[in-house]
Design an enzyme around this catalytic site. Structure first.
Site, short mmCIF file in Angstrom:
data_model
loop_
_atom_site.label_atom_id
_atom_site.label_comp_id
_atom_site.label_asym_id
_atom_site.label_seq_id
_atom_site.Cartn_x
_atom_site.Cartn_y
_atom_site.Cartn_z
N HIS A 20 28.72 29.62 -42.65
CA HIS A 20 27.80 28.64 -43.24
C HIS A 20 26.38 29.01 -42.80
CE1 HIS A 20 25.78 24.81 -44.01
NE2 HIS A 20 26.84 24.42 -44.70
N CYS A 23 44.55 5.07 -52.96
CA CYS A 23 45.48 4.26 -52.17
C CYS A 23 45.08 4.40 -50.72
CB CYS A 23 46.93 4.67 -52.42
SG CYS A 23 47.31 6.36 -51.95
#
Length: 627
Positions: A549, A31
């Site tokens: 990371h 949606c």
């Protein structure tokens, strides 16, 4: 976690992996802000994992759907998700969709969500024409007005064709056959025949009398047509020889489904939609204050669970029957109230990060999309959402005394669509909406200034939406985070990767490591290890969430240079070895080992102080988190 996302493919792949892979998917739709997935088996761990992914605002499980709230990038993520998943499922799988109510809501969402922005754009164009006509009454007589007017009405006139396209995908039937059948419903010839029937003429089909029902702007007749068509097409495909199947299946589908719809499906479903609309209108006309209080106060609660699409047929039936609708007028006030609650947080919050998130959420609310405001700010602090609901109810009750209506459909009711309430025949309507909206935006601001926006709830949220039990920090005001390895420190803004450098994932910095070992910077728990081993998520005992990371684009190395010493759920002490990596191998592949170190729940804290140093050792403090 929220934030900008550019690697949509990776996010889609991570979501798919977390929910159990393609074999666990029944269907997927989207949606305006959510990726909606129907799963064969639901796993509580999946909700925790997906909620923590960069770019995901939150996850809601409701109506038989696993709803991933993403925000404005949901279309891009859905396209990547669809490319990874074969959504053609067996009949046995398709039946596993939960209760009848859940299936109805899921269908409404799948059908209307893909083209809601088309209807919203057409509604804005109609609102603009209303304003222009107020300034210049002669404009309505010009050819320019006529062209713009029929453009604005076209999506509604041919709404059954839009429904044919999306419903055929949801029910897994041939889109072109569905379009052909629904196009017949909006044929000008049928409109002429229906008009003659309405004037008293008798027209029959195979001896059966036809009704005067017309199907332009209709919802349920084309929806039920396509649903039944899906069964008919499968039946015919199994029984017609493949040599003639491409010709005779469409032929039989059209000559069966169109007459059946005109004779039976159309009149019955139209009567049902109109009956619901009449029921609501009876309440709105006779006890308007009650209707306003219910919609203004509880509509955003309905939005939380993603079941708000179920009301669309009733609203469209109102416009088709009466040329106006009060439901969307009250909806608008409910939306404005949540925007007002966000504004209250902006004015009250001392944290720059909280204000930044609130501004972003408030902007999307202006366009009638409240999920970022609800999940990112109002529900997180709890009080703003409650104040918003109270203000929406009060604003709608006051507006009800002016008999407010919308005279043009708004795909996404909100502050920008209030002009749809202007009509010369109902001059008090727009005043009721404006007064209701004024109350809805001012009252939550006042309440938040008087009673605060729920800092205690924000402190709970700081521990993580994943953990329900928080651990108290002996130092109630701050916590320090040490370096996970030694090396040269680099400002996050200088990292050549927009996802990190923009700060979308949180505050932090980067380290160009001089060693090849990653150590625990605090006592805590491993909450995420990337499948390719290049990234790890840690949570301290007191709730700070840290993402490390290792390197840039090292996900492409498929874990080869990394050796894990922990796994998801591992508890560790400060200084424990977590990961080893082959720095030389990474650099030999042409990649950099610059390692972003990010506090991903930065917005949950009053302040995150990043130390101003050039080089770090293992005992170097990188961050001080202030609650």
């Amino acid at each position: 976690m929220g934030g900008k996302i550019r690697d949509y493919h990776k996010l889609a792949a991570d979501i798919l992996d977390a929910v159990g892979g393609e074999e666990n998917i029944v269907s997927a739709t989207r949606c305006a802000t959510r990726l909606r997935i129907v799963l064969k088996c639901s796993n509580p761990e999946a909700k925790r994992t997906v909620s923590s992914l960069p770019g995901v605002i939150t996850v809601v499980e409701n109506s038989g759907q696993f709803q991933v709230v993403i925000g404005q990038h949901v279309g891009d993520v859905y396209e990547e998700f669809a490319s990874l998943v074969n959504l053609d499922t067996t009949e046995e799988q398709a039946e596993n969709k939960g209760t009848v109510l859940n299936r109805v809501i899921a269908t409404m969402s799948a059908v209307f969500a893909p083209f809601v922005y088309i209807l919203a754009a057409a509604g804005i164009l109609q609102g603009s024409l209303i304003l222009i006509n107020l300034v210049s009454s002669s404009f309505a007589k010009t050819g320019t007005y006529q062209v713009l007017s029929f453009i604005s009405w076209a999506p509604f006139v041919f709404l059954p064709i839009f429904i044919a396209i999306t419903a055929s995908k949801h029910f897994k039937t041939n889109t072109y056959i569905a379009v052909a059948c629904c196009a017949a419903l909006v044929s000008p010839t049928w409109a002429e025949m229906a008009a003659k029937i309405a004037d008293g003429s008798s027209i029959t089909f195979l001896g059966l009398s036809l009704s005067e029902t017309v199907y332009t702007s209709s919802v349920l007749p084309p929806l039920f047509l396509v649903w039944i068509l899906s069964y008919l097409e499968r039946f015919l495909n199994k029984r017609i020889h493949e040599v003639v199947r491409p010709l005779f299946v469409p032929f039989l589908c059209m000559v069966i489904m169109v007459p059946v719809t005109i004779l039976l499906i159309g009149p019955v479903t139209t009567m049902g939609a109109n009956g619901i609309a009449h029921g609501y209108n009876f309440l709105a006309e006779n006890v308007p204050a009650l209707a306003g209080a219910i919609i203004g106060g509880f509509w955003q609660i309905v939005v939380i669970f993603g079941v708000h699409w179920g009301i669309t047929p009733m609203v469209l039936a109102n416009f088709d029957l009466n040329g106006r609708d009060s439901f969307q007028a009250y909806q608008t006030i409910a939306v404005v109230a949540q925007v007002g609650a966000v504004l209250g947080v902006i004015l009250k919050a001392k944290s720059q990060e909280a204000r930044k998130v609130s501004v972003s959420a408030g902007i999307t609310g202006l366009f009638g999309i409240t999920e970022p405001a609800i999940y990112g700010v109002n529900l997180r602090f709890k009080k703003p959402f409650i104040f918003g609901c109270i203000s929406g109810a009060i604003g709608a009750v006051v507006a009800s005394f002016f008999h407010p209506y919308y005279f043009a459909y708004a795909g996404l009711p909100g502050p920008l669509t209030v002009v749809n309430g202007i009509s010369q025949d109902y001059p008090m309507s727009i005043w009721g909406i404006l007064i209701g909206c004024a109350i809805a935006i001012i009252l939550p601001v006042v309440l938040i200034q008087l009673f605060g926006y729920g800092e205690d709830a924000a402190k709970d949220a700081a521990t993580s939406p994943i953990e329900e039990v928080a651990v108290s920090n002996p130092n109630e005001n701050e916590e320090t985070i040490s370096a996970p390895f030694s090396g040269k420190l680099i400002p996050l803004s200088n990292v050549p990767d927009e996802v990190f450098s923009s700060g979308a994932m949180g505050k932090g910095l980067a380290i160009d490591p001089s060693d090849n070992k990653l150590y625990a910077p605090f006592d805590g728990t491993v909450v995420m290890v990337a499948l390719t081993k290049h990234a790890i998520g840690l949570r301290s005992e007191y709730g700070v969430e840290l993402l490390v990371h290792i390197g840039l684009d090292t996900v492409t190395l498929d874990g080869k240079p990394f050796t894990l010493h922990v796994e998801d759920g591992t508890k560790f002490k400060k200084g424990d070895l977590l990961i080893q990596f082959d720095k030389e191998f990474i650099e030999a592949q042409g990649l950099r080992t610059i390692t972003p170190v990010i506090i991903t729940n930065s917005s949950a804290y009053r302040e995150v102080i990043v130390e101003d140093v050039e080089n770090s050792g293992l005992d170097q403090t990188l961050f001080t988190v202030v609650k």
